[in-house]
Motif scaffolding. Sequence first.
Motif, mmCIF file in Angstrom:
data_model
loop_
_atom_site.group_PDB
_atom_site.id
_atom_site.type_symbol
_atom_site.label_atom_id
_atom_site.label_comp_id
_atom_site.label_asym_id
_atom_site.label_seq_id
_atom_site.Cartn_x
_atom_site.Cartn_y
_atom_site.Cartn_z
ATOM 1 N N THR A 22 -3.267 1.899 -9.539
ATOM 2 C CA THR A 22 -2.105 1.687 -8.667
ATOM 3 C C THR A 22 -1.295 2.967 -8.519
ATOM 4 O OG1 THR A 22 -1.931 -0.675 -9.156
ATOM 5 C CG2 THR A 22 0.075 0.439 -8.439
ATOM 6 N N VAL A 26 -0.615 5.196 -5.089
ATOM 7 C CA VAL A 26 0.735 5.481 -4.610
ATOM 8 C C VAL A 26 0.987 6.986 -4.550
ATOM 9 C CG1 VAL A 26 3.187 5.237 -5.149
ATOM 10 C CG2 VAL A 26 1.665 3.283 -5.407
ATOM 11 N N MET A 165 6.219 0.959 -1.158
ATOM 12 C CA MET A 165 4.800 1.280 -1.120
ATOM 13 C C MET A 165 4.115 0.869 -2.419
ATOM 14 S SD MET A 165 2.901 4.802 -0.031
ATOM 15 C CE MET A 165 3.555 5.759 -1.373
ATOM 16 N N LEU A 166 4.829 0.996 -3.537
ATOM 17 C CA LEU A 166 4.287 0.559 -4.825
ATOM 18 C C LEU A 166 3.973 -0.930 -4.773
ATOM 19 C CD1 LEU A 166 3.735 0.843 -7.909
ATOM 20 C CD2 LEU A 166 6.178 0.433 -8.248
ATOM 21 N N SER A 169 1.083 -1.702 -2.489
ATOM 22 C CA SER A 169 -0.234 -1.299 -2.992
ATOM 23 C C SER A 169 -1.009 -2.466 -3.586
ATOM 24 C CB SER A 169 -0.081 -0.195 -4.045
ATOM 25 O OG SER A 169 0.547 -0.695 -5.222
#
Length: 246
Positions: A22, A26, A165-166, A169
């Motif tokens: 992850t 990112v 965005m994290l 993801s």
Amino acid sequence: MSWDWSVILKYLPRLLEGTWLTLELVAISGLIGIALAVPLALMRVSRSPWVRAFPFAYIFFFRGTPLLVQIFLIYYGASQFEAVKQSVFWEVLKQPYWCAIIAFSMNTAAYSAELIRGAIQAIPKGEIEAAEALGMSRPLQVRRIVLPRAFGIVLPAYGNELILMLKGSSLASTITLLDLTGMARTIIARTYTPLEIFLAAGVIYLLISGVFIGCFRLLEKRLNRYQHYKHQVPAELTKIDPRLQD
């Protein structure tokens, strides 16, 4: 209802393995996205409507469609074209890892470009006029005045974009990638303990977000440190005129 907390300790190494993927997604997507966002933002503030047309259409599409749809268009849609399969790009587009990075990068580039565009337009016109009075060319103004000031202004909002965005993801798991969410789903399929595993995954996401917030606050304080001193007057001047202390 019983809680099996031991399953978290047992599968924590697997969750951390997914966490690393992850963070990798990112980090890479964020770097590519900001690299794309800067020229898009500069094109958006251009005086020429022809120059503004492409970034406007790009940003409109990626901000107006769901990230999941964009991932599916890149991962599943590219394989529908024989020309793509025969091209050199197929070695990249057939891998879910790179398809996820492309989708995340293009998506965050659109949002980041709008943030930077707003920051550029928020720069006081007097600073640009001062640079012009010093004889700076437009590229030099962009490099020394516009972009440094814009990054200082946009940093808090960009930190929020990175956290979004994290969380976004997690959609990488829909194309077989074992990121944190994908790994959690795999473990749940084996252990039938969704509450414990998803709770552990949520805590990990929360800790990562906390680290991001702390880092961006430190960076913001460093980039905007001049604001803490701009209203301070040197002691030598206050001795000459005490009214300057006000």
